[in-house]
Design an enzyme around this catalytic site. Structure first.
Site, PDB file in Angstrom:
ATOM      1  N   LYS A   8     -16.515   7.084  -2.953  1.00  0.00           N
ATOM      2  CA  LYS A   8     -15.209   6.550  -3.364  1.00  0.00           C
ATOM      3  C   LYS A   8     -14.546   7.498  -4.359  1.00  0.00           C
ATOM      4  CE  LYS A   8     -16.614   1.871  -2.281  1.00  0.00           C
ATOM      5  NZ  LYS A   8     -17.274   0.645  -2.703  1.00  0.00           N
ATOM      6  N   GLN A  21     -18.928  -2.147  -8.200  1.00  0.00           N
ATOM      7  CA  GLN A  21     -19.797  -2.004  -7.025  1.00  0.00           C
ATOM      8  C   GLN A  21     -20.838  -3.116  -6.995  1.00  0.00           C
ATOM      9  OE1 GLN A  21     -19.395   0.424  -4.557  1.00  0.00           O
ATOM     10  NE2 GLN A  21     -20.860  -0.879  -3.500  1.00  0.00           N
ATOM     11  N   ASP A  50     -10.059  -4.485  -4.258  1.00  0.00           N
ATOM     12  CA  ASP A  50     -11.008  -4.936  -3.230  1.00  0.00           C
ATOM     13  C   ASP A  50     -10.514  -6.235  -2.585  1.00  0.00           C
ATOM     14  OD1 ASP A  50     -13.149  -3.340  -2.595  1.00  0.00           O
ATOM     15  OD2 ASP A  50     -14.426  -4.041  -4.236  1.00  0.00           O
TER      16      ASP A  50
END
Ligand code: NAP
Length: 280
Positions: free
Chosen positions: A53, A97, A120
């Site tokens: 990422k 994460q 997200d």
């Protein structure tokens, strides 16, 4: 005629070029988009994901901040960091994460991220925004699947889409996005007695299960579009999806491969959400 491949790698490259030019335009106005990525603990797969990422951000001109913490970080300390990033004007997206160490409540952490930076799209508020047609961030994997379908030029209006799987991160938001595109949507799951009964009627099937060969050729309507979200291993340890790719390719009109289909799109849509956040 075998189905056309929907090439997620090529589409990703195209979208990342668009993202890079939007990032450059924002940077020229003194508003470089920024993404904060938080990793707690040493999970090897998570380390790879966050590295990818951060690298993807660098490639398109998005400023990224990687914050790595030991596995014994307290929940309170993590929430404090999120509050600071929520208030940081250089940061437009915050990603924590998963999975987190057991002593940290993931729900509490996700809900602590400001909805305006929840790139997200996992928080209850973001899901509510999606559900009610507000402008919330679309979860990255379903958003990528929509782009893959869109790339075929197919108009979903009035078509029957079947989603296999109902997770909060893939299946449910996928169904909602298809609904927003005016498809008629059926959601199947592990308690669906005869999956083929539904998939055989589908113009579009999205498989998000996590089990090989969930969808076989006899379950697919000729000419359908098949999107394979699954990530599994075959007997030789090779990456494969949820659908019997070789056989379905002879029946469907369009199909995503695994690897090279949905996978590359997920990070791309994270970058896209970060740009959209900065532009807002
Ligand atoms: P998940 O949370 O485990 O959900 C799987 C869903 O499949 C559940 O809703 C489950 O039903 C349903 N299911 C299980 N067995 C079934 C069956 N025999 N028939 C019909 N439905 C069945 O998984 P997920 O997070 O949604 O992920 C699904 C797959 O996509 C996994 O392979 C994952 O690795 C992959 N994935 C890929 C990407 C990517 O970027 N390529 C991103 C995310 C996920 P119940 O709800 O009834 O249990």
């Amino acid at each position: 005629m075998p189905a056309q491949l929907i090439d997620g790698t090529a589409l990703s490259q195209k979208l990342r070029a668009e993202i890079a030019s939007r990032a450059a335009a924002l940077t020229a106005q003194g508003k470089q988009p920024g993404l904060a990525v938080i990793l707690v603990g040493e999970d090897p797969a998570s380390q790879v994901y966050v590295r990818n990422k951060v690298k993807a951000c660098g490639d398109v001109g998005i400023h990224s901040v990687l914050e790595k913490y030991e596995a014994d970080l307290t929940e309170a300390a993590l929430l404090e960091r999120i509050a600071a990033l929520n208030a940081d004007p250089a940061i437009h997206g915050i990603l924590v994460q998963m999975p987190l160490p057991k002593h940290i409540n993931p729900h509490k952490v996700i809900e602590a991220i400001s909805t305006s930076k929840d790139v997200d799209g996992y928080s209850v508020l973001s899901a509510g925004e999606q559900m009610t047609g507000l402008d919330g961030f679309r979860p990255c994997t379903p958003y990528g699947c929509m782009k893959l379908i869109e790339s075929t030029g197919y108009d979903l209006r009035g078509k029957h889409a079947v989603v296999i799987g109902r997770s909060n991160t893939v299946g449910k938001p996928m169904a909602l996005l298809l609904l927003q595109a005016n498809a008629t949507v059926t959601i199947c799951h592990s308690a669906t007695p005869d999956l083929g009964l539904y998939t055989r009627q589908a113009d579009v099937v999205v498989a998000a299960v996590g089990r090989r060969n969930t969808l076989t050729a006899d379950m697919v309507k000729p000419g359908a579009i098949v999107i394979d979200v699954g990530m599994n291993r075959d007997d030789n340890g090779k990456l494969c999806g949820d659908v019997d790719f070789a056989a379905i390719r002879e029946v469907a009109a369009h199909i995503t491969p695994v690897p090279g289909g949905v996978g590359p799109m997920t990070i791309t849509m994270l970058l896209m959400n970060t740009i959209e956040s900065a532009e807002r």
